[in-house]
Design a protein around this motif. Structure first.
Motif, PDB file in Angstrom:
ATOM      1  N   THR A 200      -0.092  -5.761  -9.111  1.00 20.51           N
ATOM      2  CA  THR A 200      -1.251  -5.255  -9.515  1.00 20.51           C
ATOM      3  C   THR A 200      -2.081  -4.318  -8.727  1.00 20.51           C
ATOM      4  O   THR A 200      -2.280  -4.828  -7.691  1.00 20.51           O
ATOM      5  CB  THR A 200      -1.958  -6.696 -10.169  1.00 20.51           C
ATOM      6  N   ALA A 201      -2.627  -3.185  -8.973  1.00 21.91           N
ATOM      7  CA  ALA A 201      -3.271  -2.162  -8.480  1.00 21.91           C
ATOM      8  C   ALA A 201      -4.575  -3.183  -7.892  1.00 21.91           C
ATOM      9  O   ALA A 201      -5.407  -3.628  -9.107  1.00 21.91           O
ATOM     10  CB  ALA A 201      -3.537  -1.033  -9.172  1.00 21.91           C
ATOM     11  N   THR A 202      -5.143  -2.963  -7.033  1.00 19.53           N
ATOM     12  CA  THR A 202      -6.067  -3.614  -6.319  1.00 19.53           C
ATOM     13  C   THR A 202      -7.335  -2.417  -5.953  1.00 19.53           C
ATOM     14  O   THR A 202      -8.461  -2.909  -5.760  1.00 19.53           O
ATOM     15  CB  THR A 202      -6.031  -4.662  -5.254  1.00 19.53           C
ATOM     16  N   GLY A 203      -7.000  -1.364  -5.793  1.00 14.29           N
ATOM     17  CA  GLY A 203      -7.924  -0.338  -5.261  1.00 14.29           C
ATOM     18  C   GLY A 203      -7.210   1.053  -4.880  1.00 14.29           C
ATOM     19  O   GLY A 203      -5.931   0.703  -4.454  1.00 14.29           O
ATOM     20  N   THR A 204      -8.052   1.968  -4.334  1.00  8.87           N
ATOM     21  CA  THR A 204      -7.851   3.221  -3.925  1.00  8.87           C
ATOM     22  C   THR A 204      -8.660   3.646  -2.964  1.00  8.87           C
ATOM     23  O   THR A 204      -9.899   3.413  -2.811  1.00  8.87           O
ATOM     24  CB  THR A 204      -7.600   4.323  -4.904  1.00  8.87           C
ATOM     25  N   LEU A 205      -8.193   4.226  -1.695  1.00  7.81           N
ATOM     26  CA  LEU A 205      -8.913   4.552  -0.628  1.00  7.81           C
ATOM     27  C   LEU A 205      -8.407   5.884  -0.284  1.00  7.81           C
ATOM     28  O   LEU A 205      -7.356   6.247  -0.191  1.00  7.81           O
ATOM     29  CB  LEU A 205      -8.750   3.767   0.786  1.00  7.81           C
ATOM     30  N   SER A 206      -9.505   6.955  -0.592  1.00  7.28           N
ATOM     31  CA  SER A 206      -9.290   8.315  -0.312  1.00  7.28           C
ATOM     32  C   SER A 206      -9.309   8.318   1.153  1.00  7.28           C
ATOM     33  O   SER A 206      -9.655   7.691   1.928  1.00  7.28           O
ATOM     34  CB  SER A 206     -10.130   9.238  -1.037  1.00  7.28           C
ATOM     35  N   ALA A 207      -8.620   9.621   1.804  1.00  3.32           N
ATOM     36  CA  ALA A 207      -8.497  10.151   3.213  1.00  3.32           C
ATOM     37  C   ALA A 207     -10.101  10.246   3.684  1.00  3.32           C
ATOM     38  O   ALA A 207     -10.452   9.630   4.664  1.00  3.32           O
ATOM     39  CB  ALA A 207      -7.632  11.286   3.374  1.00  3.32           C
ATOM     40  N   GLU A 208     -10.842  10.812   2.634  1.00  3.39           N
ATOM     41  CA  GLU A 208     -12.424  11.225   3.066  1.00  3.39           C
ATOM     42  C   GLU A 208     -13.116   9.931   3.089  1.00  3.39           C
ATOM     43  O   GLU A 208     -13.953   9.988   3.990  1.00  3.39           O
ATOM     44  CB  GLU A 208     -12.822  12.098   2.016  1.00  3.39           C
ATOM     45  N   SER A 209     -12.654   8.993   2.236  1.00  5.90           N
ATOM     46  CA  SER A 209     -13.540   7.534   2.607  1.00  5.90           C
ATOM     47  C   SER A 209     -13.334   6.930   3.862  1.00  5.90           C
ATOM     48  O   SER A 209     -14.066   6.318   4.223  1.00  5.90           O
ATOM     49  CB  SER A 209     -13.306   6.662   1.274  1.00  5.90           C
TER      50      SER A 209
ATOM     51  N   THR B 257       0.955  -1.200   0.106  1.00  5.35           N
ATOM     52  CA  THR B 257       0.169   0.034  -0.110  1.00  5.35           C
ATOM     53  C   THR B 257       0.839   1.223   0.006  1.00  5.35           C
ATOM     54  O   THR B 257       1.898   1.063   0.684  1.00  5.35           O
ATOM     55  CB  THR B 257      -0.771  -0.215   1.258  1.00  5.35           C
ATOM     56  N   LEU B 258       0.778   2.234  -1.145  1.00  3.36           N
ATOM     57  CA  LEU B 258       1.429   3.380  -0.897  1.00  3.36           C
ATOM     58  C   LEU B 258       0.521   4.487  -0.464  1.00  3.36           C
ATOM     59  O   LEU B 258      -0.619   4.592  -0.868  1.00  3.36           O
ATOM     60  CB  LEU B 258       1.787   3.599  -2.608  1.00  3.36           C
ATOM     61  N   LEU B 259       1.199   5.416   0.165  1.00  8.45           N
ATOM     62  CA  LEU B 259       0.407   6.945   0.330  1.00  8.45           C
ATOM     63  C   LEU B 259       1.007   7.828  -0.501  1.00  8.45           C
ATOM     64  O   LEU B 259       1.907   8.039  -0.434  1.00  8.45           O
ATOM     65  CB  LEU B 259       0.555   7.154   1.825  1.00  8.45           C
ATOM     66  N   ALA B 260      -0.217   8.231  -1.235  1.00 10.40           N
ATOM     67  CA  ALA B 260       0.211   9.242  -2.291  1.00 10.40           C
ATOM     68  C   ALA B 260      -1.021   9.954  -2.588  1.00 10.40           C
ATOM     69  O   ALA B 260      -2.121   9.670  -2.545  1.00 10.40           O
ATOM     70  CB  ALA B 260       0.630   8.830  -3.570  1.00 10.40           C
ATOM     71  N   ASP B 261      -0.871  11.352  -2.531  1.00  8.09           N
ATOM     72  CA  ASP B 261      -1.914  12.369  -2.760  1.00  8.09           C
ATOM     73  C   ASP B 261      -3.091  12.179  -2.046  1.00  8.09           C
ATOM     74  O   ASP B 261      -4.194  12.158  -2.340  1.00  8.09           O
ATOM     75  CB  ASP B 261      -2.402  12.354  -4.285  1.00  8.09           C
ATOM     76  N   ASN B 262      -2.628  11.967  -0.548  1.00  5.48           N
ATOM     77  CA  ASN B 262      -3.843  12.074   0.459  1.00  5.48           C
ATOM     78  C   ASN B 262      -4.632  10.641   0.139  1.00  5.48           C
ATOM     79  O   ASN B 262      -5.669  10.556   0.553  1.00  5.48           O
ATOM     80  CB  ASN B 262      -4.318  13.097   0.668  1.00  5.48           C
ATOM     81  N   ALA B 263      -4.164   9.592  -0.558  1.00  3.65           N
ATOM     82  CA  ALA B 263      -4.809   8.435  -0.789  1.00  3.65           C
ATOM     83  C   ALA B 263      -4.160   7.077  -0.400  1.00  3.65           C
ATOM     84  O   ALA B 263      -2.720   7.299  -0.752  1.00  3.65           O
ATOM     85  CB  ALA B 263      -5.568   8.497  -2.203  1.00  3.65           C
ATOM     86  N   LEU B 264      -4.736   6.096  -0.110  1.00  6.69           N
ATOM     87  CA  LEU B 264      -3.873   4.969  -0.193  1.00  6.69           C
ATOM     88  C   LEU B 264      -4.174   4.058  -1.406  1.00  6.69           C
ATOM     89  O   LEU B 264      -5.307   3.702  -1.805  1.00  6.69           O
ATOM     90  CB  LEU B 264      -4.519   3.858   0.814  1.00  6.69           C
ATOM     91  N   LEU B 265      -3.177   3.688  -2.027  1.00  6.05           N
ATOM     92  CA  LEU B 265      -3.132   2.834  -3.336  1.00  6.05           C
ATOM     93  C   LEU B 265      -2.689   1.500  -3.256  1.00  6.05           C
ATOM     94  O   LEU B 265      -1.631   1.275  -2.791  1.00  6.05           O
ATOM     95  CB  LEU B 265      -2.019   3.513  -4.422  1.00  6.05           C
ATOM     96  N   ARG B 266      -3.667   0.579  -3.117  1.00  5.58           N
ATOM     97  CA  ARG B 266      -3.593  -0.792  -2.914  1.00  5.58           C
ATOM     98  C   ARG B 266      -3.158  -1.598  -3.972  1.00  5.58           C
ATOM     99  O   ARG B 266      -3.566  -1.513  -5.235  1.00  5.58           O
ATOM    100  CB  ARG B 266      -4.849  -1.363  -2.307  1.00  5.58           C
ATOM    101  N   HIS B 267      -2.244  -2.405  -3.885  1.00  6.85           N
ATOM    102  CA  HIS B 267      -1.543  -3.345  -4.814  1.00  6.85           C
ATOM    103  C   HIS B 267      -1.596  -4.834  -4.078  1.00  6.85           C
ATOM    104  O   HIS B 267      -1.053  -4.932  -2.949  1.00  6.85           O
ATOM    105  CB  HIS B 267      -0.143  -2.993  -5.230  1.00  6.85           C
ATOM    106  N   ASP B 268      -1.599  -5.795  -4.850  1.00  8.44           N
ATOM    107  CA  ASP B 268      -1.399  -7.034  -4.482  1.00  8.44           C
ATOM    108  C   ASP B 268      -0.059  -7.663  -4.495  1.00  8.44           C
ATOM    109  O   ASP B 268       0.732  -6.766  -4.882  1.00  8.44           O
ATOM    110  CB  ASP B 268      -2.400  -8.369  -5.208  1.00  8.44           C
ATOM    111  N   ARG B 269       0.354  -8.781  -4.394  1.00 10.72           N
ATOM    112  CA  ARG B 269       1.648  -9.062  -4.080  1.00 10.72           C
ATOM    113  C   ARG B 269       2.249  -9.242  -5.453  1.00 10.72           C
ATOM    114  O   ARG B 269       3.767  -9.055  -5.537  1.00 10.72           O
ATOM    115  CB  ARG B 269       1.772 -10.559  -3.289  1.00 10.72           C
ATOM    116  N   SER B 270       1.520  -9.162  -6.522  1.00  9.42           N
ATOM    117  CA  SER B 270       2.334  -9.288  -7.876  1.00  9.42           C
ATOM    118  C   SER B 270       2.419  -7.679  -8.274  1.00  9.42           C
ATOM    119  O   SER B 270       3.314  -7.645  -9.277  1.00  9.42           O
ATOM    120  CB  SER B 270       1.307 -10.031  -8.827  1.00  9.42           C
TER     121      SER B 270
END
Length: 161
Positions: A72-81, A57-70
């Motif tokens: 591959t992007a699996t989703g984004t969670l904003s701070a507001e969410s 999981t990367l923290l960028a632009d006030n959002a969490l960018l989730r990736h699986d072990r390969s």
């Protein structure tokens, strides 16, 4: 490169071999130049954390960018969410869906405007339920700079300022 040159290069690559690395690079560059789509600029990650299953999981632009072990992007969670106005390092998973991160909760409507420079607090965020709560008792003058979690006894170590 002139617009007329692009079709000539494509035809030249087609006659040579599309497997030729030079031709593939040229085709990619031509596609980027003439594709007509705007490419979103890359975001700068300020923190990265690995969960127990190897996902990142990367923290960028006030959002969490989730990736699986390969990777591959699996989703984004904003701070507001997550009910937050801001997220910042440090960041650490304590299990597959619970993340410790510095942040500032969204103000309650009746609380009025908040100070934009208010101290960040260490939060425990349940990503599966999209909610965060304080991870420790309030530290009014300190900001967490680093955090470590001991899985054996569930203790939390915080380096603060």
């Amino acid at each position: 490169m002139a617009h007329g040159a692009a079709p000539a290069i494509v035809l030249a690559c087609a006659s040579v071999s599309l497997a030729n690395p030079t031709c593939m690079l040229l085709l990619i560059l031509i596609g980027a130049q003439y594709g007509g789509t705007d490419i979103e600029p890359l975001r700068s990650a300020t923190a990265i954390a690995s969960d127990g299953s190897g996902g990142l999981t990367l923290l960028a632009d006030n959002a969490l960018l989730r990736h699986d072990r390969s990777g591959t992007a699996t989703g984004t969670l904003s701070a507001e969410s997550l009910g937050l106005s801001r997220m910042a390092p440090p960041m650490l998973f304590i299990d597959d869906s619970t993340l410790l991160v510095a942040g500032r909760p969204l103000p309650l409507p009746e609380a009025g405007p908040r100070d934009a420079n208010a101290t960040l607090q260490l939060l425990r965020c349940d990503l599966a339920r999209s909610r965060c709560s304080p991870a420790t008792r309030a530290m009014p003058h300190d900001t967490a700079l680093a955090v470590a979690y001991n899985r054996v006894d569930n203790s939390l170590f915080i380096a603060d300022s």
